[in-house]
Design a protein around this motif. Structure first.
Motif, PDB file in Angstrom:
ATOM      1  N   VAL A 176     -10.995 -38.379   8.158  1.00 35.42           N
ATOM      2  CA  VAL A 176     -10.694 -39.644   7.486  1.00 35.42           C
ATOM      3  C   VAL A 176     -11.884 -40.106   6.676  1.00 35.42           C
ATOM      4  O   VAL A 176     -11.780 -40.547   5.521  1.00 35.42           O
ATOM      5  N   SER A 177     -13.082 -40.032   7.296  1.00 38.01           N
ATOM      6  CA  SER A 177     -14.292 -40.471   6.588  1.00 38.01           C
ATOM      7  C   SER A 177     -14.523 -39.614   5.337  1.00 38.01           C
ATOM      8  O   SER A 177     -14.871 -40.128   4.270  1.00 38.01           O
ATOM      9  N   LEU A 178     -14.329 -38.285   5.490  1.00 34.37           N
ATOM     10  CA  LEU A 178     -14.520 -37.392   4.350  1.00 34.37           C
ATOM     11  C   LEU A 178     -13.517 -37.682   3.247  1.00 34.37           C
ATOM     12  O   LEU A 178     -13.860 -37.745   2.066  1.00 34.37           O
ATOM     13  N   ALA A 179     -12.258 -37.888   3.609  1.00 33.52           N
ATOM     14  CA  ALA A 179     -11.231 -38.157   2.606  1.00 33.52           C
ATOM     15  C   ALA A 179     -11.499 -39.469   1.890  1.00 33.52           C
ATOM     16  O   ALA A 179     -11.266 -39.598   0.692  1.00 33.52           O
ATOM     17  N   ALA A 180     -11.978 -40.449   2.621  1.00 35.62           N
ATOM     18  CA  ALA A 180     -12.237 -41.753   2.009  1.00 35.62           C
ATOM     19  C   ALA A 180     -13.356 -41.653   0.974  1.00 35.62           C
ATOM     20  O   ALA A 180     -13.318 -42.290  -0.076  1.00 35.62           O
ATOM     21  N   SER A 181     -14.352 -40.843   1.299  1.00 37.85           N
ATOM     22  CA  SER A 181     -15.473 -40.724   0.363  1.00 37.85           C
ATOM     23  C   SER A 181     -15.100 -39.936  -0.887  1.00 37.85           C
ATOM     24  O   SER A 181     -15.670 -40.115  -1.953  1.00 37.85           O
ATOM     25  N   GLU A 182     -14.105 -39.022  -0.745  1.00 33.59           N
ATOM     26  CA  GLU A 182     -13.728 -38.191  -1.871  1.00 33.59           C
ATOM     27  C   GLU A 182     -12.501 -38.697  -2.613  1.00 33.59           C
ATOM     28  O   GLU A 182     -12.073 -38.095  -3.604  1.00 33.59           O
ATOM     29  N   ALA A 183     -11.900 -39.768  -2.152  1.00 36.01           N
ATOM     30  CA  ALA A 183     -10.670 -40.264  -2.775  1.00 36.01           C
ATOM     31  C   ALA A 183     -10.967 -40.852  -4.138  1.00 36.01           C
ATOM     32  O   ALA A 183     -11.535 -41.936  -4.224  1.00 36.01           O
ATOM     33  N   ARG A 184     -10.626 -40.140  -5.208  1.00 39.58           N
ATOM     34  CA  ARG A 184     -10.899 -40.631  -6.553  1.00 39.58           C
ATOM     35  C   ARG A 184      -9.620 -40.779  -7.373  1.00 39.58           C
ATOM     36  O   ARG A 184      -9.668 -41.054  -8.543  1.00 39.58           O
ATOM     37  N   GLY A 185      -8.459 -40.560  -6.769  1.00 40.45           N
ATOM     38  CA  GLY A 185      -7.212 -40.666  -7.499  1.00 40.45           C
ATOM     39  C   GLY A 185      -6.045 -40.879  -6.563  1.00 40.45           C
ATOM     40  O   GLY A 185      -6.206 -40.922  -5.340  1.00 40.45           O
ATOM     41  N   PRO A 186      -4.824 -41.015  -7.121  1.00 39.61           N
ATOM     42  CA  PRO A 186      -3.629 -41.278  -6.284  1.00 39.61           C
ATOM     43  C   PRO A 186      -3.379 -40.184  -5.262  1.00 39.61           C
ATOM     44  O   PRO A 186      -2.993 -40.460  -4.144  1.00 39.61           O
ATOM     45  N   LYS A 187      -3.589 -38.917  -5.632  1.00 38.94           N
ATOM     46  CA  LYS A 187      -3.307 -37.845  -4.675  1.00 38.94           C
ATOM     47  C   LYS A 187      -4.220 -37.926  -3.475  1.00 38.94           C
ATOM     48  O   LYS A 187      -3.804 -37.738  -2.332  1.00 38.94           O
ATOM     49  N   GLN A 188      -5.497 -38.185  -3.768  1.00 36.28           N
ATOM     50  CA  GLN A 188      -6.442 -38.269  -2.654  1.00 36.28           C
ATOM     51  C   GLN A 188      -6.124 -39.467  -1.764  1.00 36.28           C
ATOM     52  O   GLN A 188      -6.251 -39.405  -0.535  1.00 36.28           O
ATOM     53  N   LEU A 189      -5.739 -40.568  -2.383  1.00 35.61           N
ATOM     54  CA  LEU A 189      -5.403 -41.755  -1.605  1.00 35.61           C
ATOM     55  C   LEU A 189      -4.177 -41.504  -0.732  1.00 35.61           C
ATOM     56  O   LEU A 189      -4.110 -41.931   0.435  1.00 35.61           O
ATOM     57  N   PHE A 190      -3.194 -40.773  -1.293  1.00 33.34           N
ATOM     58  CA  PHE A 190      -1.997 -40.425  -0.508  1.00 33.34           C
ATOM     59  C   PHE A 190      -2.367 -39.556   0.688  1.00 33.34           C
ATOM     60  O   PHE A 190      -1.848 -39.738   1.800  1.00 33.34           O
ATOM     61  N   LEU A 191      -3.284 -38.595   0.465  1.00 40.92           N
ATOM     62  CA  LEU A 191      -3.744 -37.738   1.557  1.00 40.92           C
ATOM     63  C   LEU A 191      -4.430 -38.567   2.633  1.00 40.92           C
ATOM     64  O   LEU A 191      -4.252 -38.330   3.841  1.00 40.92           O
ATOM     65  N   LEU A 192      -5.198 -39.548   2.223  1.00 38.55           N
ATOM     66  CA  LEU A 192      -5.874 -40.424   3.188  1.00 38.55           C
ATOM     67  C   LEU A 192      -4.866 -41.163   4.064  1.00 38.55           C
ATOM     68  O   LEU A 192      -5.024 -41.245   5.297  1.00 38.55           O
ATOM     69  N   ILE A 193      -3.796 -41.662   3.446  1.00 38.81           N
ATOM     70  CA  ILE A 193      -2.761 -42.395   4.205  1.00 38.81           C
ATOM     71  C   ILE A 193      -2.083 -41.460   5.215  1.00 38.81           C
ATOM     72  O   ILE A 193      -1.844 -41.825   6.363  1.00 38.81           O
ATOM     73  N   ILE A 194      -1.790 -40.213   4.783  1.00 41.80           N
ATOM     74  CA  ILE A 194      -1.150 -39.244   5.678  1.00 41.80           C
ATOM     75  C   ILE A 194      -2.042 -38.967   6.883  1.00 41.80           C
ATOM     76  O   ILE A 194      -1.588 -38.907   8.037  1.00 41.80           O
TER      77      ILE A 194
END
Length: 553
Positions: free
Chosen positions: A15-33
């Motif tokens: 979760v921490s890694l995804a949050a730091s790399e979330a730069r667009g809608p796809k990454q944000l969707f992955l974070l929610i999943i």
């Protein structure tokens, strides 16, 4: 995709890694999943697992659990719930439950060695001193789930064989165990808990259609533990017994399994409570009392022919009484508790006794007795097939019942009763059947023998008839039924009075005016009234039904 084996720490890292790399809608969707997956793996996951990391302090218990199987969590799964263990898992406890209340649930079944309460999860673990005690406790509460403050509590085996606790938790648990053991009665006030019971049970047998002996009780109750002593007696026209187990746990288990059960199909219903006595004092070993730990006790002065009904039989009637009972092997007693919570009552599969069905009735009044008279009286306790008044000894008669159990029941209730002023004797006859007169018999002999096998007045020809539930010894109070709505109290009282009977009291049933109680001056008078007025026609298509009642007005 994440597997089910991903730990909470791994999910947190991702979760921490995804949050730091979330730069667009796809990454944000992955974070929610990923966040949703973490929630699914939390304490209320699909396998109903809960975790308590070592060192984490619960709000009110301060419980610390050491690792048991190499993990840092306690886990109870559906797969392991049926594997016995000394450690039990209690769920759905009230949020404000105390350690003493938890221990009070277990004390009747044995000693509690350790306890952990998890109040924030409404759960607790307790370790019994033995696995046998834990099994007994689970078996009992499976059939009779406990409640605390009207909230059902669920109990199952834990996957762990022992509990490991820190010093503070252990001190609290020991204090709770000590308090509950010293004051067990305080745990039951208004909380739905069970106090420590007595090892002595008080047993009442209702709907007594077949004889119930001391041996039958020992045979049934010994399935639940060691039976030490039994005392049987008759009180308020009911067969009762006191039975002592080797310990209170066995008594409690037997009560839970057998209360409300029928010994035989449709009759002989057990009503069981704990006795106030802590132990029984048996002086004699005979048909009414037995100390199974003392074979040296005398038999006392009790007539060896005395039956389980408390009626002394003459010596020449003892040969076939009490009857022999045969129990089906492999009786599934463990299945019995399941029926306690539902109305249908199952029989305990004890085979009815066998033997002759013909009775010898002596000391009759030859001027007043008739085959019909004996048919009506003995028909209260079974279906009479034939009656024969002996031609050369008219003070004697033979009465053939449908089977041996009915014959023994009639003998037990009617031997020693007064009929037409005489104390009658009822014993088993050596004749297997009553023979009908041959063609050469004279008219008088023909009238002295009658065949009632096809009579419409048989009370017990229908299996499961409600008449099985209303068999009582002769009493001064009669039960009247099948009364038409047009018939009044005065009409019924006059009916008996005009026949010479002294009516002392009368009462219609409040909820059903088709039935009533009528009290006469004596038992002898009630016997004669029953003979005279049973099946009396009250209107064009309704006939009065009369039987003995256990009640008084």
């Amino acid at each position: 995709m994440l597997s089910n084996d991903v730990t909470n720490q791994e999910v947190s890292s991702r979760v921490s890694l995804a949050a730091s790399e979330a730069r667009g809608p796809k990454q944000l969707f992955l974070l929610i999943i990923i966040i949703l997956l973490r929630l699914l793996l939390s304490d209320h996951g699909p396998e109903s697992k809960f975790r308590l990391p070592v060192g984490r302090s619960e709000n009110m218990s301060s419980a610390h659990l050491s690792t048991v199987d190499g993990t840092d969590r306690l886990c109870v799964s559906e797969r392991a719930q049926c594997i016995p263990s000394p450690v039990l898992h209690l769920r759905q406890l009230p949020a404000d439950i105390s350690e003493q209340e938890v221990v009070a649930l277990a004390l009747p079944f044995g000693r509690v060695s350790k306890l952990i309460t998890l109040r924030t999860k409404n759960q607790a673990f307790l370790e019994m001193a033995s696995e046998e005690a834990a099994v007994t406790m689970v078996n009992y509460y499976t059939s009779a789930p406990p409640t605390i403050r009207n909230q059902p509590v669920f109990i199952q085996y834990s996957t762990h064989r022992e509990l490991k606790t820190d010093n503070l938790t252990n001190q609290r648990a020991l204090q709770a165990i000590s308090t509950a053991a010293v004051h067990p009665g305080n745990m039951a006030d208004g909380r739905g808990l069970i106090p420590a019971p007595s090892a002595v049970l008080r047993i009442i047998v209702e709907n007594l259609f077949y004889p119930v002996t001391l041996e039958v009780l020992q045979q049934i109750f010994s399935k639940f533990g060691s039976v030490l002593k039994i005392i049987t007696f008759t009180r308020n026209n009911q067969f009762q017994a006191l039975l002592q187990f080797s310990d209170a746990v066995h008594a409690q288990h037997a009560k839970a399994a057998l209360d409300g059960q029928n010994i035989y199909n449709g009759c002989c219903t057990l009503r069981i409570d704990f006795s106030k006595l802590s132990a029984l004092n048996v002086k004699y070993n005979n048909d009414k009392s037995r100390d199974f730990t003392r074979a040296d006790l005398p038999t006392g002065e009790l007539d060896p022919a005395a039956s389980a009904f408390g009626v002394a039989l003459p010596p020449y009637g003892a040969a076939a009484f009490p009857p022999t009972f045969h129990q089906h092997t492999g009786l599934p007693m463990a299945a019995v508790p399941g029926s306690l919570m539902s109305p249908p009552r199952m029989a305990l599969q004890v085979a009815p006794p066998a033997g002759h069905s013909v009775l010898l009735v002596s000391n009759l009044d030859p001027e007043r007795v008739s085959p019909h008279c004996l048919f009506i009286l003995f028909g209260v306790y079974g279906d009479v097939q034939r009656v024969k008044i002996l031609f050369n000894k008219k003070e004697n008669a033979l009465v053939q019942m449908s089977d041996a159990t009915q014959a023994q029941l009639a003998m037990s209730h009617l031997n020693g009763q007064r009929l037409h002023g005489n104390v009658i004797r009822v014993t088993l006859s050596k004749h297997p059947v009553v023979q009908l007169p041959r063609g050469a018999a004279g008219p008088e002999e023909q009238t002295l023998t009658q065949d009632f096998s096809g009579s419409a007045l048989h009370r017990f020809k229908k299996p499961g008839s409600k008449n099985f539930n209303n068999i009582f010894p002769p009493s001064a109070t009669l039960h009247l039924s099948n009364i038409p709505s047009s018939v009044s109290e005065d009409t019924l009282k006059d009916l008996f009075s005009t026949r010479g009977f002294s009516v002392k009291a009368f009462k219609f049933f409040q909820k059903d005016r088709k039935m009533a109680l009528l009290q006469l001056a004596s038992v002898e008078e009630a016997i004669e009234a029953l003979i005279a007025l049973h099946d009396h026609q009250l209107d064009h298509n309704q006939h009065l039904r009369v039987s003995f009642s256990k009640s008084t007005i």
